[in-house]
Design a protein around this motif. Structure first.
Motif, PDB file in Angstrom:
ATOM      1  N   ASN A   1       0.801  -1.224   0.000  1.00 19.72           N
ATOM      2  CA  ASN A   1       0.000   0.000   0.000  1.00 19.72           C
ATOM      3  C   ASN A   1       0.837   1.279   0.000  1.00 19.72           C
ATOM      4  N   VAL A   2       2.177   1.146   0.097  1.00 16.52           N
ATOM      5  CA  VAL A   2       3.057   2.314   0.066  1.00 16.52           C
ATOM      6  C   VAL A   2       3.714   2.418  -1.321  1.00 16.52           C
ATOM      7  N   PRO A   3       3.497   3.523  -2.042  1.00 15.29           N
ATOM      8  CA  PRO A   3       4.074   3.664  -3.399  1.00 15.29           C
ATOM      9  C   PRO A   3       5.592   3.477  -3.436  1.00 15.29           C
ATOM     10  N   ASN A   4       6.303   3.993  -2.416  1.00 16.95           N
ATOM     11  CA  ASN A   4       7.767   3.846  -2.407  1.00 16.95           C
ATOM     12  C   ASN A   4       8.198   2.383  -2.462  1.00 16.95           C
ATOM     13  N   VAL A   5       7.430   1.528  -1.786  1.00 18.90           N
ATOM     14  CA  VAL A   5       7.756   0.090  -1.798  1.00 18.90           C
ATOM     15  C   VAL A   5       7.478  -0.461  -3.185  1.00 18.90           C
ATOM     16  N   ARG A   6       6.331  -0.049  -3.792  1.00 19.23           N
ATOM     17  CA  ARG A   6       5.960  -0.595  -5.107  1.00 19.23           C
ATOM     18  C   ARG A   6       6.985  -0.219  -6.174  1.00 19.23           C
TER      19      ARG A   6
ATOM     20  N   ALA B   1       9.678  -2.586  -8.645  1.00 21.82           N
ATOM     21  CA  ALA B   1      10.020  -2.489 -10.074  1.00 21.82           C
ATOM     22  C   ALA B   1      11.535  -2.407 -10.265  1.00 21.82           C
ATOM     23  N   LYS B   2      12.183  -1.569  -9.446  1.00 21.76           N
ATOM     24  CA  LYS B   2      13.650  -1.449  -9.541  1.00 21.76           C
ATOM     25  C   LYS B   2      14.334  -2.762  -9.190  1.00 21.76           C
ATOM     26  N   CYS B   3      13.799  -3.444  -8.173  1.00 19.66           N
ATOM     27  CA  CYS B   3      14.387  -4.712  -7.735  1.00 19.66           C
ATOM     28  C   CYS B   3      14.285  -5.780  -8.828  1.00 19.66           C
ATOM     29  N   LEU B   4      13.105  -5.857  -9.472  1.00 17.78           N
ATOM     30  CA  LEU B   4      12.920  -6.859 -10.541  1.00 17.78           C
ATOM     31  C   LEU B   4      13.898  -6.625 -11.686  1.00 17.78           C
ATOM     32  N   ARG B   5      14.141  -5.341 -11.969  1.00 15.68           N
ATOM     33  CA  ARG B   5      15.095  -5.021 -13.035  1.00 15.68           C
ATOM     34  C   ARG B   5      16.504  -5.492 -12.652  1.00 15.68           C
TER      35      ARG B   5
ATOM     36  N   VAL C   1       3.536  -8.776 -13.551  1.00 19.41           N
ATOM     37  CA  VAL C   1       3.601  -7.861 -12.412  1.00 19.41           C
ATOM     38  C   VAL C   1       4.061  -6.479 -12.863  1.00 19.41           C
ATOM     39  N   LEU C   2       5.076  -6.427 -13.734  1.00 24.17           N
ATOM     40  CA  LEU C   2       5.547  -5.136 -14.238  1.00 24.17           C
ATOM     41  C   LEU C   2       4.472  -4.421 -15.058  1.00 24.17           C
ATOM     42  N   GLU C   3       3.675  -5.199 -15.828  1.00 22.40           N
ATOM     43  CA  GLU C   3       2.587  -4.602 -16.613  1.00 22.40           C
ATOM     44  C   GLU C   3       1.532  -3.990 -15.695  1.00 22.40           C
ATOM     45  N   ARG C   4       1.273  -4.708 -14.562  1.00 20.14           N
ATOM     46  CA  ARG C   4       0.304  -4.188 -13.602  1.00 20.14           C
ATOM     47  C   ARG C   4       0.817  -2.893 -12.940  1.00 20.14           C
ATOM     48  N   LEU C   5       2.132  -2.913 -12.607  1.00 18.59           N
ATOM     49  CA  LEU C   5       2.727  -1.713 -11.996  1.00 18.59           C
ATOM     50  C   LEU C   5       2.780  -0.555 -12.982  1.00 18.59           C
ATOM     51  N   ASN C   6       2.831  -0.881 -14.267  1.00 16.49           N
ATOM     52  CA  ASN C   6       2.867   0.139 -15.318  1.00 16.49           C
ATOM     53  C   ASN C   6       1.540   0.898 -15.407  1.00 16.49           C
ATOM     54  N   ASP C   7       0.492   0.285 -14.852  1.00 19.58           N
ATOM     55  CA  ASP C   7      -0.821   0.932 -14.835  1.00 19.58           C
ATOM     56  C   ASP C   7      -1.150   1.494 -13.447  1.00 19.58           C
ATOM     57  N   ASP C   8      -0.120   1.549 -12.593  1.00 20.21           N
ATOM     58  CA  ASP C   8      -0.324   2.011 -11.216  1.00 20.21           C
ATOM     59  C   ASP C   8      -0.766   3.476 -11.204  1.00 20.21           C
ATOM     60  N   PRO C   9      -1.631   3.841 -10.256  1.00 21.36           N
ATOM     61  CA  PRO C   9      -2.061   5.245 -10.192  1.00 21.36           C
ATOM     62  C   PRO C   9      -0.954   6.213  -9.785  1.00 21.36           C
ATOM     63  N   ASP C  10       0.093   5.715  -9.125  1.00 24.16           N
ATOM     64  CA  ASP C  10       1.187   6.593  -8.691  1.00 24.16           C
ATOM     65  C   ASP C  10       2.163   6.821  -9.849  1.00 24.16           C
ATOM     66  N   THR C  11       2.514   8.072 -10.069  1.00 27.11           N
ATOM     67  CA  THR C  11       3.376   8.443 -11.208  1.00 27.11           C
ATOM     68  C   THR C  11       4.767   7.820 -11.109  1.00 27.11           C
ATOM     69  N   ASP C  12       5.347   7.872  -9.918  1.00 24.45           N
ATOM     70  CA  ASP C  12       6.695   7.323  -9.736  1.00 24.45           C
ATOM     71  C   ASP C  12       6.731   5.820  -9.993  1.00 24.45           C
ATOM     72  N   VAL C  13       5.677   5.123  -9.528  1.00 23.99           N
ATOM     73  CA  VAL C  13       5.615   3.669  -9.743  1.00 23.99           C
ATOM     74  C   VAL C  13       5.536   3.379 -11.232  1.00 23.99           C
ATOM     75  N   LYS C  14       4.688   4.123 -11.943  1.00 18.13           N
ATOM     76  CA  LYS C  14       4.561   3.924 -13.400  1.00 18.13           C
ATOM     77  C   LYS C  14       5.892   4.181 -14.105  1.00 18.13           C
ATOM     78  N   TYR C  15       6.577   5.236 -13.697  1.00 14.02           N
ATOM     79  CA  TYR C  15       7.852   5.598 -14.335  1.00 14.02           C
ATOM     80  C   TYR C  15       8.880   4.468 -14.189  1.00 14.02           C
ATOM     81  N   PHE C  16       9.072   3.978 -12.960  1.00 13.20           N
ATOM     82  CA  PHE C  16      10.090   2.937 -12.727  1.00 13.20           C
ATOM     83  C   PHE C  16       9.675   1.593 -13.329  1.00 13.20           C
ATOM     84  N   ALA C  17       8.369   1.338 -13.358  1.00 13.28           N
ATOM     85  CA  ALA C  17       7.886   0.100 -13.990  1.00 13.28           C
ATOM     86  C   ALA C  17       8.158   0.131 -15.491  1.00 13.28           C
ATOM     87  N   ALA C  18       7.892   1.280 -16.110  1.00 11.69           N
ATOM     88  CA  ALA C  18       8.146   1.419 -17.558  1.00 11.69           C
ATOM     89  C   ALA C  18       9.632   1.294 -17.860  1.00 11.69           C
ATOM     90  N   GLU C  19      10.429   1.894 -17.008  1.00 11.63           N
ATOM     91  CA  GLU C  19      11.894   1.817 -17.176  1.00 11.63           C
ATOM     92  C   GLU C  19      12.364   0.363 -17.088  1.00 11.63           C
TER      93      GLU C  19
END
Length: 595
Positions: A534-539, A543-547, A565-583
Motif C-alpha cells: 500500500n506504500v508507493p515507495n515500496v511498489r 520495479a527497480k528490484c525486478l530489473r 507484475v511489471l505490466e500491472r505496476l505500469n498501470d499504477d495510479p502513482d506516477t513514480d511507480v509507473k515511471y520505474f515500472a516502464a523503465e
C-alpha cells in the motif's frame, strides 16, 4: 644497380629522420628519438654506432632532464649494439658525462647503467677503462660526480689487482670525509654494499673507521644512513669483533639526539638483531629496544612497536619468555594507552602475534586485557588490526575462551549508542566470520547481523545489507537459505515500510551470490508479493528490484511471473511507480524476448 641504391636510400630514410629528430628543437621529438636509439644503432651497424652515434651522443649531453634520463637508460642496454663485451668500454664516455649532471634521477640512472655494463667488461678492460672512470668521478670538481662515484666501487672491486684495490679504498675513504654533506651521504648509503665485497682484514682496518666517522657526522642525514651500513658490517664480522667494533656506535645511534637516526635504528632493528646474533641481542639490543619503545617521539615509538612481534620471535628460546614478560611487556602496556593513534595502530597490528610465543596461560592473564582495551579504542584502525588477527589468539586459547573474553566486547560495540561505532563493527563482520567459522558465527553473531537490518539509522541498514552479501559469499547459498532468507521473507511483511524497503535492498545484493535456483524459488515470490504494497515507495522499489535481479531469474519465470507484475505496476495510479515500472519493462525487453 640504380634500383638497389634507391632501395638502400629508402631503407635508411627513417633512420635519417630519427637522427634529425635528435637535433630537433622540440623536446618531445628528441625524447621519441632517444627511445628509438636501439633502432638507429641496429640500422647503422656496430662499427658506425661506435664511431659516429656514440660520439654524437657524448657531444650532445646538454639537454632536458627527461631526454637525458631516457638516454642514460638506453645506454645500459647498448652492449650488443656496439659489438659486445670487447667494445663495451666505448659506452663509458657518454655515461660518465651523464653521471655528473645536476639532476639526481639522471645521475642515478647513469650509475645504474654503468653498474650493469661494468659486469660486461673483462678484467683487463676493467683496469684500463672502468677504474680510471671511477677515479675521475671520485676526484671531480663538482659534488655531483663524487656522489655518482660512490655507487661504482662495489661492482668492480672484487676483480681488480691488489694495488688497484688499495687505491679504491683510499678514494672511498676520501669520499667519506668529503666536505660536502651530499657526498658523505652517498658514501654512507653505499658503505654497507662496499663492505660486503672488501676483504675482512681491510673491513676492520679501513672501513670500520669510515663507519665510525660517518656515524658521528654532524649531519643527521649522514648518521642515519650509517645505520644501514651497521647492519651489513655486523653480519660480516665475528661476534667478538661486532661487540668491539660495531656495538659502541650502534648504542650511540639508538640514543642519538636526532629522532630520525633513532627512527632508522627502530626501522632496521630486526635486521640488526639477526646480524648481531642472540648473545648480543640479549645483552645490548633488549635494553635498546625498550628505550626505543619509550622514545619521546611518536614516529620512533610507532616504528619500534611495529617490530615487537618479530623481535620477540627472534629471541633465543631459552630466554624468550622471561625477556618478554620482564622487559617488553611493561613497555607494551604503556603503548596500549599511547596518546598517538599511529603508535597504537602499529602495536595492534602485531600484538596478537605474541600469543603463540607466550602460550595459553600468559595470553589469558596478561595479553587478553590489552586486547580488550585496544578493541574498545576510539581509533577504527586500532580496532580493525585487533579483529584482523583474532585467529592468532584463537589458535592458542581456543574458541571457548575467546567467546568468553573478546566477543562480549565486540557485541557491546555492535550495540553501541553511537551509530558510527556500530558501523565500524559491521565492516569487520565478514572478517570475523571468516576467522571464527560458520558454526560459531551462527551461535554468536548471526542474530546481530540480522538486527542491524532494522536499525533506525539508514547508513547502518545499508552497511548491514552489503555485509549480508559478503557473508553469503563466504558461507554459501545453502547457509543463506537456512539462516538469512527466512528473516528477509519475514521483513517483507513488517509493519514499518522502511524495513520492507530494506528487504528489497537485501534481495538486490544477494540475488547474484545466491544463484538462479534460490533467487527464482525463494526470493522472487517475496518480491512479487510486495508489488501490491500500500506504500508507493515500496511498489516502485519492487520495479527497480525486478530489473536488478532479472539476470538471475530462470527464463520461464521471467515471462510467466515477472512480466505480468511489471505490466500491472505500469498501470499504477502513482506516477513514480509507473515511471520505474516502464523503465524496468524497457530494460528487460531483451530478457522477455529471449524467454
Amino acid at each position: 644497380m640504380a634500383s638497389s641504391e634507391t632501395t638502400t636510400d629508402d631503407s635508411l630514410y627513417p633512420i635519417a629522420v630519427l637522427i634529425d629528430e635528435l637535433r630537433n628543437e622540440d623536446v618531445q621529438l628528441r625524447l621519441n628519438s632517444i627511445k628509438k636509439l636501439s633502432t638507429i644503432a641496429l640500422a647503422l651497424g656496430v662499427e658506425r654506432t661506435r664511431s659516429e652515434l656514440i660520439p654524437f651522443l657524448t657531444d650532445t649531453i646538454y639537454d632536458e632532464d627527461e631526454v637525458l634520463l631516457a638516454l642514460a637508460e638506453q645506454l645500459g642496454t647498448f652492449t650488443p649494439l656496439v659489438g659486445g663485451p670487447e667494445c663495451v668500454h666505448c659506452l663509458l664516455p657518454p655515461l660518465e658525462s651523464l653521471a655528473t649532471v645536476e639532476e639526481t634521477v639522471v645521475r642515478d640512472k647513469a650509475v645504474d647503467s654503468l653498474r650493469r655494463i661494468c659486469e660486461e667488461h673483462n678484467n683487463e678492460d676493467l683496469e684500463t677503462h672502468f677504474v680510471p672512470l671511477v677515479k675521475r668521478l671520485a676526484v671531480g670538481d663538482w659534488f655531483t660526480s663524487r656522489t655518482s662515484a660512490c655507487g661504482l666501487f662495489s661492482v668492480c672491486y672484487t676483480r681488480l689487482s691488489i694495488a688497484t684495490k688499495a687505491e679504491l679504498r683510499s678514494h672511498f675513504r676520501s669520499l667519506c670525509q668529503d666536505d660536502t654533506p651530499m657526498v658523505r651521504r652517498a658514501a654512507a648509503s653505499k658503505l654497507g654494499e662496499f663492505a660486503r665485497v672488501v676483504e675482512v682484514e681491510y673491513l676492520k682496518s679501513d672501513l670500520i673507521p669510515m663507519f665510525v666517522a660517518l656515524a658521528q657526522d654532524e649531519q643527521d642525514s649522514v648518521r642515519l644512513l650509517a645505520v644501514e651500513a651497521c647492519v651489513s658490517m655486523a653480519g660480516l664480522l665475528q661476534q667478538e669483533d661486532t661487540e668491539l667494533l660495531v656495538m659502541p656506535t650502534l648504542r650511540q645511534a639508538a640514543e642519538d639526539k636526532s629522532w630520525r637516526v633513532r627512527y632508522m635504528v627502530a626501522d632496521r632493528f630486526i635486521d640488526l638483531q639477526k646480524a648481531v646474533g642472540p648473545e648480543i641481542t640479549k645483552t645490548d639490543l633488549v635494553p635498546a629496544f625498550q628505550s626505543l619503545l619509550k622514545d619521546v617521539e611518536a614516529e620512533v615509538r610507532a616504528a619500534a612497536a611495529g617490530k615487537v612481534r618479530d623481535f620477540c620471535q627472534n629471541l633465543d628460546t631459552s630466554v624468550q619468555e622471561s625477556v618478554i614478560m620482564n622487559n617488553i611487556l611493561t613497555c607494551i602496556k604503556e603503548l596500549v594507552n599511547d596518546g598517538n593513534q599511529h603508535v597504537k595502530s602499529a602495536l595492534a597490528g602485531v600484538i596478537m602475534g605474541l600469543s603463540p610465543i607466550l602460550g595459553k596461560d600468559n595470553t589469558i592473564n596478561h595479553l587478553l586485557p590489552l586486547f580488550l582495551s585496544m578493541l574498545k579504542d576510539e581509533c577504527p584502525e586500532v580496532r580493525l588490526n585487533i579483529i584482523s588477527n583474532l585467529d592468532c589468539v584463537n589458535e592458542v586459547i581456543g574458541i571457548q575462551q575467546l567467546s568468553q573474553s573478546l566477543l562480549p566486547a565486540i557485541v557491546e560495540l555492535a550495540e553501541d549508542t553511537k551509530w558510527r561505532v556500530r558501523l565500524a563493527i559491521i565492516e569487520y563482520m565478514p572478517l570475523l566470520a571468516g576467522q571464527l567459522g560458520v558454526e560459531f558465527f551462527n551461535q554468536s553473531l548471526a542474530k546481530l547481523c540480522m538486527t542491524w537490518l532494522v536499525d533506525h539509522v539508514y547508513a547502518i541498514r545499508e552497511a548491514a545489507t552489503n555485509n549480508l552479501r559478503k557473508l553469503v559469499e563466504l558461507f554459501g547459498a545453502e547457509w543463506a537459505s537456512q539462516h538469512v532468507l527466512p528473516k528477509i521473507n519475514a521483513m517483507s511483511r513488517d509493519g514499518n515500510y522502511l524495513h520492507r524497503m530494506t528487504c528489497l535492498h537485501c534481495i538486490n545484493v544477494i540475488a547474484e551470490v545466491c544463484g538462479k535456483d534460490v533467487t527464482t524459488k525463494t526470493l522472487l515470490p517475496t518480491v512479487l508479493a510486495m508489488a501490491g504494497d500500500n506504500v508507493p515507495n515500496v511498489r516502485f522499489n519492487v520495479a527497480k528490484c525486478l530489473r536488478i535481479i532479472g539476470p538471475h531469474i530462470e527464463k520461464e519465470a521471467l515471462h510467466a511471473q515477472v512480466k505480468p507484475v511489471l505490466e500491472r505496476l505500469n498501470d499504477d495510479p502513482d506516477t513514480d511507480v509507473k515511471y520505474f515500472a516502464a523503465e524496468a519493462m524497457e530494460a528487460m525487453t531483451p530478457m522477455f524476448a529471449a524467454a
